[in-house]
Design a protein around this motif. Structure first.
Motif, PDB file in Angstrom:
ATOM      1  N   GLU A 201       0.863  -1.185   0.000  1.00 20.76           N
ATOM      2  CA  GLU A 201       0.000   0.000   0.000  1.00 20.76           C
ATOM      3  C   GLU A 201       0.899   1.233   0.000  1.00 20.76           C
ATOM      4  O   GLU A 201       1.696   1.437   0.922  1.00 20.76           O
ATOM      5  CB  GLU A 201      -0.903   0.016   1.226  1.00 20.76           C
ATOM      6  CG  GLU A 201      -1.873   1.189   1.256  1.00 20.76           C
ATOM      7  CD  GLU A 201      -2.733   1.169   2.497  1.00 20.76           C
ATOM      8  OE1 GLU A 201      -3.953   0.999   2.361  1.00 20.76           O
ATOM      9  OE2 GLU A 201      -2.181   1.317   3.613  1.00 20.76           O
ATOM     10  N   SER A 202       0.784   2.029  -1.056  1.00 24.78           N
ATOM     11  CA  SER A 202       1.631   3.219  -1.167  1.00 24.78           C
ATOM     12  C   SER A 202       1.266   4.233  -0.094  1.00 24.78           C
ATOM     13  O   SER A 202       0.208   4.160   0.538  1.00 24.78           O
ATOM     14  CB  SER A 202       1.477   3.850  -2.555  1.00 24.78           C
ATOM     15  OG  SER A 202       0.206   4.472  -2.667  1.00 24.78           O
ATOM     16  N   GLU A 203       2.142   5.205   0.079  1.00 25.51           N
ATOM     17  CA  GLU A 203       1.893   6.278   1.043  1.00 25.51           C
ATOM     18  C   GLU A 203       0.601   7.000   0.713  1.00 25.51           C
ATOM     19  O   GLU A 203      -0.110   7.485   1.599  1.00 25.51           O
ATOM     20  CB  GLU A 203       3.073   7.240   1.018  1.00 25.51           C
ATOM     21  CG  GLU A 203       3.026   8.324   2.070  1.00 25.51           C
ATOM     22  CD  GLU A 203       4.188   9.278   1.975  1.00 25.51           C
ATOM     23  OE1 GLU A 203       4.516   9.906   2.985  1.00 25.51           O
ATOM     24  OE2 GLU A 203       4.767   9.406   0.874  1.00 25.51           O
ATOM     25  N   ASN A 204       0.248   7.035  -0.572  1.00 34.34           N
ATOM     26  CA  ASN A 204      -0.954   7.727  -1.031  1.00 34.34           C
ATOM     27  C   ASN A 204      -2.202   6.859  -0.962  1.00 34.34           C
ATOM     28  O   ASN A 204      -3.285   7.300  -1.304  1.00 34.34           O
ATOM     29  CB  ASN A 204      -0.740   8.231  -2.465  1.00 34.34           C
ATOM     30  CG  ASN A 204      -1.678   9.363  -2.822  1.00 34.34           C
ATOM     31  OD1 ASN A 204      -2.033  10.173  -1.980  1.00 34.34           O
ATOM     32  ND2 ASN A 204      -2.090   9.416  -4.073  1.00 34.34           N
ATOM     33  N   GLY A 205      -2.029   5.574  -0.567  1.00 31.71           N
ATOM     34  CA  GLY A 205      -3.176   4.686  -0.385  1.00 31.71           C
ATOM     35  C   GLY A 205      -3.436   3.714  -1.517  1.00 31.71           C
ATOM     36  O   GLY A 205      -4.325   2.864  -1.426  1.00 31.71           O
ATOM     37  N   THR A 206      -2.660   3.801  -2.597  1.00 27.90           N
ATOM     38  CA  THR A 206      -2.811   2.857  -3.713  1.00 27.90           C
ATOM     39  C   THR A 206      -2.278   1.483  -3.301  1.00 27.90           C
ATOM     40  O   THR A 206      -1.249   1.388  -2.642  1.00 27.90           O
ATOM     41  CB  THR A 206      -2.027   3.351  -4.945  1.00 27.90           C
ATOM     42  OG1 THR A 206      -2.435   4.679  -5.253  1.00 27.90           O
ATOM     43  CG2 THR A 206      -2.281   2.451  -6.149  1.00 27.90           C
ATOM     44  N   GLN A 207      -2.975   0.423  -3.690  1.00 26.69           N
ATOM     45  CA  GLN A 207      -2.549  -0.932  -3.336  1.00 26.69           C
ATOM     46  C   GLN A 207      -2.207  -1.755  -4.576  1.00 26.69           C
ATOM     47  O   GLN A 207      -2.811  -1.592  -5.632  1.00 26.69           O
ATOM     48  CB  GLN A 207      -3.636  -1.660  -2.536  1.00 26.69           C
ATOM     49  CG  GLN A 207      -3.825  -1.121  -1.139  1.00 26.69           C
ATOM     50  CD  GLN A 207      -4.712  -2.012  -0.290  1.00 26.69           C
ATOM     51  OE1 GLN A 207      -5.177  -3.067  -0.721  1.00 26.69           O
ATOM     52  NE2 GLN A 207      -4.960  -1.603   0.943  1.00 26.69           N
ATOM     53  N   LYS A 208      -1.228  -2.629  -4.417  1.00 29.39           N
ATOM     54  CA  LYS A 208      -0.863  -3.567  -5.477  1.00 29.39           C
ATOM     55  C   LYS A 208      -0.514  -4.907  -4.839  1.00 29.39           C
ATOM     56  O   LYS A 208       0.173  -4.957  -3.818  1.00 29.39           O
ATOM     57  CB  LYS A 208       0.337  -3.048  -6.282  1.00 29.39           C
ATOM     58  CG  LYS A 208       0.724  -3.960  -7.450  1.00 29.39           C
ATOM     59  CD  LYS A 208       1.849  -3.373  -8.284  1.00 29.39           C
ATOM     60  CE  LYS A 208       2.219  -4.275  -9.445  1.00 29.39           C
ATOM     61  NZ  LYS A 208       3.291  -3.703 -10.293  1.00 29.39           N
ATOM     62  N   GLU A 209      -1.006  -5.976  -5.467  1.00 32.58           N
ATOM     63  CA  GLU A 209      -0.748  -7.325  -4.952  1.00 32.58           C
ATOM     64  C   GLU A 209       0.287  -8.046  -5.811  1.00 32.58           C
ATOM     65  O   GLU A 209       0.301  -7.925  -7.040  1.00 32.58           O
ATOM     66  CB  GLU A 209      -2.033  -8.153  -4.921  1.00 32.58           C
ATOM     67  CG  GLU A 209      -3.022  -7.694  -3.859  1.00 32.58           C
ATOM     68  CD  GLU A 209      -4.216  -8.641  -3.742  1.00 32.58           C
ATOM     69  OE1 GLU A 209      -4.381  -9.509  -4.642  1.00 32.58           O
ATOM     70  OE2 GLU A 209      -4.985  -8.514  -2.769  1.00 32.58           O
ATOM     71  N   TYR A 210       1.165  -8.777  -5.142  1.00 32.76           N
ATOM     72  CA  TYR A 210       2.164  -9.615  -5.808  1.00 32.76           C
ATOM     73  C   TYR A 210       1.966 -11.056  -5.328  1.00 32.76           C
ATOM     74  O   TYR A 210       1.605 -11.290  -4.173  1.00 32.76           O
ATOM     75  CB  TYR A 210       3.585  -9.177  -5.442  1.00 32.76           C
ATOM     76  CG  TYR A 210       3.948  -7.774  -5.868  1.00 32.76           C
ATOM     77  CD1 TYR A 210       4.624  -7.539  -7.060  1.00 32.76           C
ATOM     78  CD2 TYR A 210       3.637  -6.685  -5.058  1.00 32.76           C
ATOM     79  CE1 TYR A 210       4.975  -6.246  -7.445  1.00 32.76           C
ATOM     80  CE2 TYR A 210       3.976  -5.396  -5.433  1.00 32.76           C
ATOM     81  CZ  TYR A 210       4.650  -5.184  -6.624  1.00 32.76           C
ATOM     82  OH  TYR A 210       4.997  -3.906  -6.985  1.00 32.76           O
ATOM     83  N   GLU A 211       2.222 -12.009  -6.232  1.00 33.15           N
ATOM     84  CA  GLU A 211       2.133 -13.424  -5.862  1.00 33.15           C
ATOM     85  C   GLU A 211       3.528 -14.021  -5.719  1.00 33.15           C
ATOM     86  O   GLU A 211       4.389 -13.813  -6.576  1.00 33.15           O
ATOM     87  CB  GLU A 211       1.349 -14.224  -6.916  1.00 33.15           C
ATOM     88  CG  GLU A 211      -0.158 -14.058  -6.795  1.00 33.15           C
ATOM     89  CD  GLU A 211      -0.912 -15.049  -7.674  1.00 33.15           C
ATOM     90  OE1 GLU A 211      -0.267 -15.913  -8.307  1.00 33.15           O
ATOM     91  OE2 GLU A 211      -2.151 -14.961  -7.733  1.00 33.15           O
ATOM     92  N   LEU A 212       3.713 -14.730  -4.639  1.00 36.90           N
ATOM     93  CA  LEU A 212       4.933 -15.503  -4.418  1.00 36.90           C
ATOM     94  C   LEU A 212       4.549 -16.978  -4.481  1.00 36.90           C
ATOM     95  O   LEU A 212       3.743 -17.441  -3.673  1.00 36.90           O
ATOM     96  CB  LEU A 212       5.555 -15.169  -3.061  1.00 36.90           C
ATOM     97  CG  LEU A 212       6.650 -16.106  -2.551  1.00 36.90           C
ATOM     98  CD1 LEU A 212       7.851 -16.113  -3.493  1.00 36.90           C
ATOM     99  CD2 LEU A 212       7.076 -15.734  -1.143  1.00 36.90           C
ATOM    100  N   VAL A 213       5.096 -17.691  -5.467  1.00 39.20           N
ATOM    101  CA  VAL A 213       4.784 -19.115  -5.648  1.00 39.20           C
ATOM    102  C   VAL A 213       5.968 -19.933  -5.134  1.00 39.20           C
ATOM    103  O   VAL A 213       7.078 -19.837  -5.662  1.00 39.20           O
ATOM    104  CB  VAL A 213       4.508 -19.440  -7.133  1.00 39.20           C
ATOM    105  CG1 VAL A 213       4.163 -20.918  -7.295  1.00 39.20           C
ATOM    106  CG2 VAL A 213       3.375 -18.563  -7.663  1.00 39.20           C
ATOM    107  N   ILE A 214       5.706 -20.733  -4.111  1.00 34.40           N
ATOM    108  CA  ILE A 214       6.744 -21.569  -3.509  1.00 34.40           C
ATOM    109  C   ILE A 214       6.470 -23.017  -3.896  1.00 34.40           C
ATOM    110  O   ILE A 214       5.407 -23.558  -3.588  1.00 34.40           O
ATOM    111  CB  ILE A 214       6.749 -21.437  -1.975  1.00 34.40           C
ATOM    112  CG1 ILE A 214       6.932 -19.964  -1.580  1.00 34.40           C
ATOM    113  CG2 ILE A 214       7.856 -22.281  -1.361  1.00 34.40           C
ATOM    114  CD1 ILE A 214       6.700 -19.691  -0.108  1.00 34.40           C
ATOM    115  N   GLU A 215       7.412 -23.608  -4.609  1.00 33.37           N
ATOM    116  CA  GLU A 215       7.251 -24.991  -5.054  1.00 33.37           C
ATOM    117  C   GLU A 215       8.220 -25.890  -4.291  1.00 33.37           C
ATOM    118  O   GLU A 215       9.370 -25.518  -4.037  1.00 33.37           O
ATOM    119  CB  GLU A 215       7.481 -25.099  -6.554  1.00 33.37           C
ATOM    120  CG  GLU A 215       6.452 -24.316  -7.358  1.00 33.37           C
ATOM    121  CD  GLU A 215       6.627 -24.472  -8.853  1.00 33.37           C
ATOM    122  OE1 GLU A 215       6.195 -25.509  -9.384  1.00 33.37           O
ATOM    123  OE2 GLU A 215       7.211 -23.564  -9.464  1.00 33.37           O
ATOM    124  N   THR A 216       7.731 -27.053  -3.942  1.00 36.44           N
ATOM    125  CA  THR A 216       8.555 -27.999  -3.197  1.00 36.44           C
ATOM    126  C   THR A 216       9.351 -28.876  -4.168  1.00 36.44           C
ATOM    127  O   THR A 216       9.247 -28.741  -5.388  1.00 36.44           O
ATOM    128  CB  THR A 216       7.686 -28.907  -2.314  1.00 36.44           C
ATOM    129  OG1 THR A 216       6.865 -29.735  -3.156  1.00 36.44           O
ATOM    130  CG2 THR A 216       6.795 -28.087  -1.398  1.00 36.44           C
TER     131      THR A 216
END
Length: 300
Positions: free
Chosen positions: A188-203
């Motif tokens: 969440e930016s200082e200005n309130g904008t949000q962005k989602e990132y995916e972390l894929v963990i494979e075994t």
């Protein structure tokens, strides 16, 4: 003592009591920094701002933005915002008019930066893939990992999955219970904008397949859907060789101890009927297990 008192009074005579702006009809006070400057943060979309400066001495005079128009005690000016930081000069003149002090107000637009500077899994840095996701492959068996995320902007907030937002950096333990675990990192930016990132963990691989089964050198037939191998022989002693598809998966063949990749066992014929030997295969990542049956029948 009198001289000291006069000097102290003169200093107070050119001091500011407060600086503030009106943002969305609310009063927002500027923060005084260690270097003596003032900072006032505004939304990134703001284009102008009414700035008010108030002197500590009610009879001192103040002017904003070099208008050369001194006003007693309180002055308000509309400031046009230029760029990310707009510098505003505020001058305070003593009641007598003999002393003047200049202050700097920095009006800073809040950042829209939602970039991640760094993501690590168990202290190993993970890079962003061409698909816009972070990918990490475990090289050993583990039931949880520690994920750290750091934002590019120190004033941004970040969280992992459903945890609470933390400023600039955060950390969370993520359970590993399947071949692929997907974790969401939200900035969440200082200005309130949000962005989602995916972390894929494979075994490690979850392959529990058997590559081949041989009985006394003869290749056994596999029956799809039954997890069963079959071979016919009139021998009374059988040497069984089992080879796995994944050389790092493990198997328990009959009464043998667990082995990696392949194993052999010799068994004697069980009466007049079918001789059966069980095989239990565990995947390299230890998350999958498959049970097979090897049936040795008499030739008709």
């Amino acid at each position: 003592c009198l001289d000291h008192g006069i000097k102290s009074y003169v200093v107070r005579d050119t001091e500011l009591k407060e600086i503030y702006g009106i943002i969305n009809e609310n009063k927002a006070e500027a923060t005084k920094e260690n270097d003596g400057t003032y900072t006032l943060k505004v939304p990134g979309s703001q284009t102008a701002l009414d700035v008010t400066a108030v002197t500590r001495n009610a009879n001192s005079k103040v002017q904003i933005n070099n208008t050369e128009n001194y006003v007693v005690n309180t002055d308000t000016e509309n400031i046009t915002l230029t760029g990310d930081v707009t510098k505003v000069s505020i001058k305070v003149q003593s009641e007598s008019g003999t002393t003047e002090k200049e202050y700097t107000l920095n009006i800073v637009k809040k950042s829209d930066n939602t970039n991640l500077e760094k993501v690590t899994v168990n202290d190993e840095e993970v890079t962003l893939g061409d698909d816009g996701k972070y990918h990490y492959t475990l090289t050993y068996v583990i039931d949880k990992v520690t994920v750290n995320a750091t934002t590019e902007d120190e004033n941004a907030n970040v969280k992992i999955d459903s945890s609470s937002f933390e400023q600039h950096k955060t950390s969370a333990d993520v359970s590993i219970s399947s071949r692929k675990t997907t974790t969401t990192i939200t900035v969440e930016s200082e200005n309130g904008t949000q962005k989602e990132y995916e972390l894929v963990i494979e075994t490690l691989p979850d392959d529990c397949n058997i590559e081949k089964v041989e009985v006394n050198g003869a290749l056994a037939k596999y029956f799809i859907g039954e997890n069963r191998y079959e071979v016919r022989s009139n021998d009374t002693s059988f040497k069984i060789d089992v080879t796995l598809s994944d050389s790092l998966a493990t198997l328990i063949l009959g009464s043998n101890e667990e082995k990696t990749g392949s194993d052999s066992i010799t068994v004697t014929k069980q009466g007049e009927g079918t001789t059966t030997v069980k095989v239990i295969v565990t995947s390299e990542n230890k998350l999958e297990t498959e049970e097979y049956e090897i049936d040795i029948l008499e030739k008709s």
